[in-house]
Design a protein around this motif. Sequence first.
Motif, PDB file in Angstrom:
ATOM      1  N   MET A   1       0.840  -1.189   0.000  1.00  0.00           N
ATOM      2  CA  MET A   1       0.000   0.000   0.000  1.00  0.00           C
ATOM      3  C   MET A   1       0.884   1.252   0.000  1.00  0.00           C
ATOM      4  N   PHE A   2       0.432   2.310  -0.681  1.00  0.00           N
ATOM      5  CA  PHE A   2       1.196   3.540  -0.753  1.00  0.00           C
ATOM      6  C   PHE A   2       0.505   4.604   0.101  1.00  0.00           C
ATOM      7  N   LEU A   3       0.982   4.737   1.353  1.00  0.00           N
ATOM      8  CA  LEU A   3       0.327   5.648   2.295  1.00  0.00           C
ATOM      9  C   LEU A   3       0.356   7.091   1.792  1.00  0.00           C
ATOM     10  N   GLY A   4       1.497   7.511   1.277  1.00  0.00           N
ATOM     11  CA  GLY A   4       1.640   8.887   0.802  1.00  0.00           C
ATOM     12  C   GLY A   4       0.679   9.192  -0.328  1.00  0.00           C
ATOM     13  N   SER A   5       0.389   8.217  -1.132  1.00  0.00           N
ATOM     14  CA  SER A   5      -0.534   8.393  -2.247  1.00  0.00           C
ATOM     15  C   SER A   5      -1.976   8.462  -1.743  1.00  0.00           C
ATOM     16  N   ALA A   6      -2.328   7.579  -0.775  1.00  0.00           N
ATOM     17  CA  ALA A   6      -3.699   7.559  -0.252  1.00  0.00           C
ATOM     18  C   ALA A   6      -4.061   8.886   0.392  1.00  0.00           C
ATOM     19  N   ASN A   7      -3.080   9.511   1.036  1.00  0.00           N
ATOM     20  CA  ASN A   7      -3.368  10.794   1.689  1.00  0.00           C
ATOM     21  C   ASN A   7      -3.516  11.934   0.686  1.00  0.00           C
ATOM     22  N   ARG A   8      -3.299  11.659  -0.586  1.00  0.00           N
ATOM     23  CA  ARG A   8      -3.460  12.681  -1.624  1.00  0.00           C
ATOM     24  C   ARG A   8      -4.451  12.244  -2.698  1.00  0.00           C
ATOM     25  N   ASP A   9      -5.307  11.305  -2.325  1.00  0.00           N
ATOM     26  CA  ASP A   9      -6.281  10.796  -3.294  1.00  0.00           C
ATOM     27  C   ASP A   9      -7.348  11.858  -3.568  1.00  0.00           C
ATOM     28  N   PRO A  10      -7.399  12.388  -4.788  1.00  0.00           N
ATOM     29  CA  PRO A  10      -8.343  13.465  -5.099  1.00  0.00           C
ATOM     30  C   PRO A  10      -9.803  13.012  -5.044  1.00  0.00           C
ATOM     31  N   ARG A  11     -10.034  11.693  -5.042  1.00  0.00           N
ATOM     32  CA  ARG A  11     -11.412  11.212  -4.914  1.00  0.00           C
ATOM     33  C   ARG A  11     -11.910  11.343  -3.474  1.00  0.00           C
ATOM     34  N   PHE A  12     -10.966  11.488  -2.553  1.00  0.00           N
ATOM     35  CA  PHE A  12     -11.346  11.583  -1.140  1.00  0.00           C
ATOM     36  C   PHE A  12     -11.125  12.984  -0.577  1.00  0.00           C
ATOM     37  N   TRP A  13      -9.978  13.607  -0.985  1.00  0.00           N
ATOM     38  CA  TRP A  13      -9.576  14.890  -0.396  1.00  0.00           C
ATOM     39  C   TRP A  13      -9.844  16.042  -1.346  1.00  0.00           C
ATOM     40  N   GLU A  14     -10.374  17.096  -0.800  1.00  0.00           N
ATOM     41  CA  GLU A  14     -10.531  18.310  -1.593  1.00  0.00           C
ATOM     42  C   GLU A  14      -9.177  19.026  -1.622  1.00  0.00           C
ATOM     43  N   TYR A  15      -8.745  19.457  -2.790  1.00  0.00           N
ATOM     44  CA  TYR A  15      -7.429  20.112  -2.953  1.00  0.00           C
ATOM     45  C   TYR A  15      -6.332  19.311  -2.243  1.00  0.00           C
ATOM     46  N   PRO A  16      -6.092  18.070  -2.640  1.00  0.00           N
ATOM     47  CA  PRO A  16      -5.174  17.205  -1.905  1.00  0.00           C
ATOM     48  C   PRO A  16      -3.741  17.721  -1.823  1.00  0.00           C
ATOM     49  N   GLU A  17      -3.326  18.567  -2.765  1.00  0.00           N
ATOM     50  CA  GLU A  17      -1.941  19.046  -2.741  1.00  0.00           C
ATOM     51  C   GLU A  17      -1.754  20.273  -1.857  1.00  0.00           C
ATOM     52  N   LYS A  18      -2.862  20.814  -1.368  1.00  0.00           N
ATOM     53  CA  LYS A  18      -2.769  22.037  -0.565  1.00  0.00           C
ATOM     54  C   LYS A  18      -2.455  21.692   0.895  1.00  0.00           C
ATOM     55  N   PHE A  19      -1.486  22.414   1.466  1.00  0.00           N
ATOM     56  CA  PHE A  19      -1.206  22.249   2.887  1.00  0.00           C
ATOM     57  C   PHE A  19      -2.200  23.099   3.663  1.00  0.00           C
ATOM     58  N   ASP A  20      -3.122  22.436   4.339  1.00  0.00           N
ATOM     59  CA  ASP A  20      -4.203  23.146   5.007  1.00  0.00           C
ATOM     60  C   ASP A  20      -4.241  22.699   6.469  1.00  0.00           C
ATOM     61  N   VAL A  21      -3.777  23.576   7.361  1.00  0.00           N
ATOM     62  CA  VAL A  21      -3.704  23.173   8.772  1.00  0.00           C
ATOM     63  C   VAL A  21      -5.094  23.007   9.382  1.00  0.00           C
ATOM     64  N   ASN A  22      -6.107  23.541   8.713  1.00  0.00           N
ATOM     65  CA  ASN A  22      -7.470  23.407   9.234  1.00  0.00           C
ATOM     66  C   ASN A  22      -8.215  22.226   8.622  1.00  0.00           C
ATOM     67  N   ARG A  23      -7.507  21.454   7.819  1.00  0.00           N
ATOM     68  CA  ARG A  23      -8.170  20.332   7.142  1.00  0.00           C
ATOM     69  C   ARG A  23      -8.746  19.332   8.152  1.00  0.00           C
ATOM     70  N   ARG A  24      -9.918  18.828   7.863  1.00  0.00           N
ATOM     71  CA  ARG A  24     -10.503  17.771   8.689  1.00  0.00           C
ATOM     72  C   ARG A  24      -9.753  16.487   8.342  1.00  0.00           C
ATOM     73  N   THR A  25      -9.047  15.927   9.308  1.00  0.00           N
ATOM     74  CA  THR A  25      -8.084  14.868   8.973  1.00  0.00           C
ATOM     75  C   THR A  25      -8.636  13.451   9.145  1.00  0.00           C
ATOM     76  N   ILE A  26      -9.911  13.321   9.470  1.00  0.00           N
ATOM     77  CA  ILE A  26     -10.468  11.970   9.606  1.00  0.00           C
ATOM     78  C   ILE A  26     -10.357  11.275   8.252  1.00  0.00           C
ATOM     79  N   GLY A  27      -9.732  10.119   8.235  1.00  0.00           N
ATOM     80  CA  GLY A  27      -9.534   9.388   6.984  1.00  0.00           C
ATOM     81  C   GLY A  27      -8.072   9.380   6.563  1.00  0.00           C
ATOM     82  N   GLN A  28      -7.240  10.277   7.146  1.00  0.00           N
ATOM     83  CA  GLN A  28      -5.821  10.270   6.775  1.00  0.00           C
ATOM     84  C   GLN A  28      -5.144   9.051   7.390  1.00  0.00           C
ATOM     85  N   ILE A  29      -4.163   8.510   6.700  1.00  0.00           N
ATOM     86  CA  ILE A  29      -3.516   7.298   7.213  1.00  0.00           C
ATOM     87  C   ILE A  29      -1.998   7.473   7.296  1.00  0.00           C
ATOM     88  N   ALA A  30      -1.571   8.713   7.640  1.00  0.00           N
ATOM     89  CA  ALA A  30      -0.135   8.964   7.797  1.00  0.00           C
ATOM     90  C   ALA A  30       0.461   8.076   8.891  1.00  0.00           C
TER      91      ALA A  30
END
Length: 88
Positions: A1-30
Amino acid sequence: MFLGSANRDPRFWEYPEKFDVNRRTIGQIAFGNGIHVCIGQMIARLEAECLLAALFAGASSLELAGEPRYRLMNQLRTLDVLPLRIKR
Ligand code: HEM
């Protein structure tokens, strides 16, 4: 599994490449997930909090001072070099 890729999946995350400290992180698998979830994540979060607090204490701005360089690695997405300039 590619954890770094899953955390940037555009099907799940809005603006996945943006560093957003206010992002709701439920679902991240870092820190992984399930029975093998990272057992050291509390200490890692605390270290990050201490580091960032010390770095920003009295700082007026933080900006890029050069090109970031990513480490070549299959599972994780991680930086080798991140040149920063801090103004006090
Ligand atoms: C930013 C820092 C860290 C990140 C991003 C991270 C990430 C991860 C990830 C993704 C896993 C799951 C791997 C898998 O599913 O196969 C994991 C497992 C683990 N991590 Fe971390 N980790 C960090 C810091 C730490 C620290 C500081 C410790 C110990 C003090 C630690 C100890 C462990 C251990 C023992 C496991 C295995 C847990 C198990 O298999 O039951 N990690 N970590």
